[in-house]
Write a protein that holds these residues in place. Sequence first.
Motif, PDB file in Angstrom:
ATOM      1  N   ILE A 187     -47.206  11.800 -10.660  1.00  0.00           N
ATOM      2  CA  ILE A 187     -47.524  10.418 -10.299  1.00  0.00           C
ATOM      3  C   ILE A 187     -48.050   9.663 -11.520  1.00  0.00           C
ATOM      4  N   PHE A 188     -49.029  10.276 -12.187  1.00  0.00           N
ATOM      5  CA  PHE A 188     -49.495   9.703 -13.453  1.00  0.00           C
ATOM      6  C   PHE A 188     -50.230  10.772 -14.258  1.00  0.00           C
ATOM      7  N   ILE A 189     -50.395  10.492 -15.542  1.00  0.00           N
ATOM      8  CA  ILE A 189     -51.143  11.345 -16.452  1.00  0.00           C
ATOM      9  C   ILE A 189     -52.172  10.476 -17.150  1.00  0.00           C
ATOM     10  N   GLU A 190     -53.385  11.014 -17.289  1.00  0.00           N
ATOM     11  CA  GLU A 190     -54.498  10.224 -17.812  1.00  0.00           C
ATOM     12  C   GLU A 190     -55.294  11.051 -18.818  1.00  0.00           C
ATOM     13  N   LYS A 193     -55.196  14.751 -17.733  1.00  0.00           N
ATOM     14  CA  LYS A 193     -55.248  14.989 -16.292  1.00  0.00           C
ATOM     15  C   LYS A 193     -53.876  14.668 -15.731  1.00  0.00           C
ATOM     16  N   ILE A 194     -53.244  15.661 -15.091  1.00  0.00           N
ATOM     17  CA  ILE A 194     -51.896  15.488 -14.564  1.00  0.00           C
ATOM     18  C   ILE A 194     -51.981  15.438 -13.041  1.00  0.00           C
ATOM     19  N   VAL A 195     -51.727  14.281 -12.469  1.00  0.00           N
ATOM     20  CA  VAL A 195     -51.804  14.095 -11.016  1.00  0.00           C
ATOM     21  C   VAL A 195     -50.387  14.140 -10.446  1.00  0.00           C
ATOM     22  N   LEU A 201     -43.165   5.101 -12.282  1.00  0.00           N
ATOM     23  CA  LEU A 201     -42.950   3.909 -11.459  1.00  0.00           C
ATOM     24  C   LEU A 201     -42.285   4.213 -10.123  1.00  0.00           C
ATOM     25  N   ASN A 202     -41.781   5.418  -9.948  1.00  0.00           N
ATOM     26  CA  ASN A 202     -41.235   5.784  -8.637  1.00  0.00           C
ATOM     27  C   ASN A 202     -42.329   5.848  -7.575  1.00  0.00           C
ATOM     28  N   TYR A 203     -43.597   5.892  -8.015  1.00  0.00           N
ATOM     29  CA  TYR A 203     -44.717   5.916  -7.067  1.00  0.00           C
ATOM     30  C   TYR A 203     -45.478   4.591  -7.056  1.00  0.00           C
ATOM     31  N   ALA A 204     -44.947   3.576  -7.741  1.00  0.00           N
ATOM     32  CA  ALA A 204     -45.602   2.268  -7.766  1.00  0.00           C
ATOM     33  C   ALA A 204     -45.348   1.516  -6.466  1.00  0.00           C
ATOM     34  N   LYS A 238     -49.850   8.031  -3.600  1.00  0.00           N
ATOM     35  CA  LYS A 238     -49.379   9.324  -3.112  1.00  0.00           C
ATOM     36  C   LYS A 238     -49.142   9.181  -1.621  1.00  0.00           C
ATOM     37  N   MET A 239     -47.963   9.621  -1.155  1.00  0.00           N
ATOM     38  CA  MET A 239     -47.616   9.441   0.259  1.00  0.00           C
ATOM     39  C   MET A 239     -47.280  10.766   0.915  1.00  0.00           C
TER      40      MET A 239
END
Length: 241
Positions: free
Chosen positions: A145-148, A155-157, A192-195, A207-208
């Motif tokens: 979903i994103f990395i921060e 952090k890999i979510v 962006l597929n989770y935007a 997150k769905m």
Amino acid sequence: MNIAICDDDKSFRDLLEKHLKNYYDEKSVTLNFFQFSSGEELLEYNILFDLVFLDVEMGKINGIDIGMALKKKNPNNIIFVITSYNSYLDDAFKINAFRFLSKPLNVVRLYKALDDAADLIKNDIIVFYDVESSSDVRIYSKDIIFIEIVKKKTKIVTVKGTYYSNEKISVWKNRLNGISFVCPHSSYITNLNYAIKHTRTQLVLAKMDSDKNIIEKCEISIAPKKQAEIKKMFFYVIERR
């Protein structure tokens, strides 16, 4: 690599396993084979498979129904449909079948399909060391979903969970070259597929669950110099979902 072969013909299962072993013999890939004579038997196994070979015509539950059940458990399954009847081809699209194989087995066509599957796996699977669990983790890039950047770690979510790596975010940028991955600012890589929402200064990711209900949202600021790029890519990806 976990490989499932589901066919009510044992001689065909053995033949297919033999050719799969021959193909992977020089590729230094650890293989775990699981043979099933029915779809019911396959669904009882609580294992995530990398490759699944499904015969269409089997017992009470056909291969298409089995494939749909497997996709619910693991959308990343690479499924090969085995059929001698063209009438099933339309149904096979329901499970996003990767390739169709016919009986008798065409070994040249099988090996070409395995080449294509290897390219897909190589581009989609990422293996890294998770410092929280002190173990190697294997994830699918499309599940990110994103990395921060968090305290000198990344952090890999993902849709499956959250992990932490000592690798720099620049390493992850090189790995994630899909068009949906963008950097709203230097501390983030977002998929962006989770935007679900975009403003000039903010990107909202979600997150769905399997029914598309939002479980968790994340709001990420967009750096001023990135605003035009993110706006353009947001609408480009959204239109192609």
